[in-house]
Design an enzyme around this catalytic site. Structure first.
Site, PDB file in Angstrom:
ATOM      1  N   LYS A   8       1.036  -1.252   0.151  1.00  0.00           N
ATOM      2  CA  LYS A   8      -0.037   0.033  -0.004  1.00  0.00           C
ATOM      3  C   LYS A   8       0.870   1.174   0.003  1.00  0.00           C
ATOM      4  O   LYS A   8       1.929   1.221   0.540  1.00  0.00           O
ATOM      5  CB  LYS A   8      -0.900   0.057   1.312  1.00  0.00           C
ATOM      6  CG  LYS A   8      -2.302   0.943   1.064  1.00  0.00           C
ATOM      7  CD  LYS A   8      -3.103   0.203   0.326  1.00  0.00           C
ATOM      8  CE  LYS A   8      -4.393   0.891   0.160  1.00  0.00           C
ATOM      9  NZ  LYS A   8      -5.508  -0.067  -0.605  1.00  0.00           N
ATOM     10  N   GLY A  65     -21.447   0.027  -4.625  1.00  0.00           N
ATOM     11  CA  GLY A  65     -22.964  -0.254  -4.208  1.00  0.00           C
ATOM     12  C   GLY A  65     -23.897  -0.248  -5.466  1.00  0.00           C
ATOM     13  O   GLY A  65     -24.843  -1.158  -5.593  1.00  0.00           O
ATOM     14  N   TYR A  89     -24.136   4.669  -2.554  1.00  0.00           N
ATOM     15  CA  TYR A  89     -24.478   4.253  -3.922  1.00  0.00           C
ATOM     16  C   TYR A  89     -23.447   4.738  -4.748  1.00  0.00           C
ATOM     17  O   TYR A  89     -23.582   5.320  -5.711  1.00  0.00           O
ATOM     18  CB  TYR A  89     -25.758   4.767  -4.060  1.00  0.00           C
ATOM     19  CG  TYR A  89     -26.513   4.084  -5.200  1.00  0.00           C
ATOM     20  CD1 TYR A  89     -26.951   2.623  -4.825  1.00  0.00           C
ATOM     21  CD2 TYR A  89     -27.031   4.456  -6.139  1.00  0.00           C
ATOM     22  CE1 TYR A  89     -27.544   1.989  -5.574  1.00  0.00           C
ATOM     23  CE2 TYR A  89     -27.989   3.913  -6.999  1.00  0.00           C
ATOM     24  CZ  TYR A  89     -28.175   2.410  -6.655  1.00  0.00           C
ATOM     25  OH  TYR A  89     -28.973   1.565  -7.632  1.00  0.00           O
TER      26      TYR A  89
END
Length: 423
Positions: free
Chosen positions: A110, A230, A226
């Site tokens: 990472k 999602g 969303y």
């Protein structure tokens, strides 16, 4: 408010898995710390002609099962530069376990730069110069067989293309698409990348539903968040016969017990800026959304959304964690006691790393698959990971989160011991 140390949380999860597997302290200590953490300073000439120095990181946690793999984020957490270093170390270790749980032959890495390009309104030129400077600074430790970065918070295929370009120039003007993933298709990117997290989550839910005797046709689904994960989870679950009854975004949450059309909701959000106000829906609170009676709950927003209080009120049969860390540790025993099947984040949202792996494989071969071929290969990795995690959960009588860690740690230890130590 003092932020919790994410690296300590990662170590706690490792300790739990090592205890169940009866792993000796020496091996546990080896697994705990990253192999290398590089901290670099990045002087960049800004548009006003002045020099500004940024700080960047790359943590390489473990490469016993393959090259390091993990995103590059441009972010400025509240805890400052020192907190970001801890965060990067934790995320690199979680990437090790995420790759192992779905049996992808890569390790955990990472990295990132302490900057929020949107908040600071960096120009396109400033962002490119910063990206290329970072690529130059980490070029000696990345490579197709060393460490393969990918996009993360506030980075896209554009930044990945620039990193690939810098690396290739430094390698003697070579074309090296395998040094990075998340690239545009024109530079060796993979089909299915954009839908990977949501589609992978849907595959997990489909197979988890079978294990508890839940029919997906007509099953009620609630989705918190969303965004990319999602919306695609909603789209593919609908195709599998499920019914989306509630969704949310940063502006609020909506519900329609009769069902929402996921694509029309997305069109409405893109047009108005929010799902709130969608025709036929009712606005509800975040707590009401999470505790709505449903068959499947998909937290696809932020971390730490389900605490002990929310956990006690949950009325679902499956939780599929499309987001990273949406469930707080205090909630896990409550959820387990309620016999709710949790598909933990390192499994539920592993579609991205599966496609990254497949992109890297295609780059190395110089041969590219169709969307359906890539999706099927991803499905095989994820569904096998789910089956193996379920088996360990039953064997050790532990929750799915600990079972996933036991599976992942066991696979890394097996590789470590097979190689032995040298010199």
């Amino acid at each position: 408010m003092v932020q919790a140390d994410p690296f300590k949380n990662a170590l706690k999860q490792l300790d739990d898995a090592c205890s169940i597997l009866k792993i000796d302290k020496g091996t546990r200590d080896y697994l705990a710390e990253p192999n290398k953490v590089l901290r670099v300073k990045l002087p960049v000439k800004m548009d006003n002609g002045k020099i500004r120095t940024f700080i960047g990181f790359r943590s390489q946690h473990n490469n016993d099962r393959g090259p390091y793999k993990g995103g590059i984020r441009y972010f400025d957490p509240e805890g400052g530069v020192e907190y970001m270093e801890k965060e990067v170390k934790a995320l690199s270790s979680w990437m090790t376990w995420k790759c192992a749980v779905v049996d992808v032959p890569l390790g955990g890495g990472k990295g990132g730069i302490f900057v929020n390009p949107k908040k600071e309104k960096l120009s396109e030129g400033e962002l490119e110069r910063l990206t290329r400077r970072f690529a130059y600074a980490i070029s000696e430790i990345i490579g197709p067989q060393k460490d393969i970065p990918a996009p993360d918070v506030y980075t896209t295929g554009k930044e990945m293309s620039q990193i690939m370009d810098v690396y290739g120039k430094l390698a003697g003007n070579e074309y090296q698409p395998g040094v990075i993933t998340g690239k545009p298709l024109s530079l060796g990117g993979s089909l299915a990348r954009n839908v990977a997290t949501g589609l992978g989550c849907a595959y997990c839910i489909r197979d988890a539903a079978k294990t508890i005797g839940l029919k997906l046709k007509g099953a009620k689904v609630v989705i918190q968040g969303y965004g990319n994960a999602g919306t695609f989870a909603a789209e593919y679950l609908e195709k599998m016969g499920a019914k989306i009854i509630a969704v949310s975004d940063t502006k609020g949450s909506i519900i329609n017990p009769k069902g929402l059309d996921s694509k029309k909701v997305l069109e409405f959000k893109n047009k108005t800026g929010s799902v709130v106000g969608y025709p036929g829906s009712k606005k509800i609170t975040t707590e009401q959304l999470l505790t709505t009676k449903c068959d499947v709950l998909v937290p696809a927003a932020l971390e730490n959304q389900i605490n002990a209080s929310i956990a006690k009120k949950l009325q679902c049969r499956i939780i599929a964690e499309a987001a990273n860390g949406p469930t707080m540790p205090e909630a896990d025993p409550i959820i387990y006691q309620k016999k709710i099947l949790v598909i933990p984040d390192i499994l539920a949202n592993s579609g991205g790393v599966c496609i990254s792996y497949l992109e890297w494989v295609q780059n190395n071969m110089g041969y590219y698959w169709s969307f359906d071929e890539v999706a099927k290969k991803m499905e095989d990795h994820i569904t096998r990971g789910l089956r193996d995690t379920l088996a360990l959960s039953k064997k050790h009588k532990i929750d799915m989160r600990r079972a996933a860690m036991v599976l992942a740690v066991g696979r890394v230890v097996e590789a470590f011991k097979a190689k032995g130590l040298w010199p």
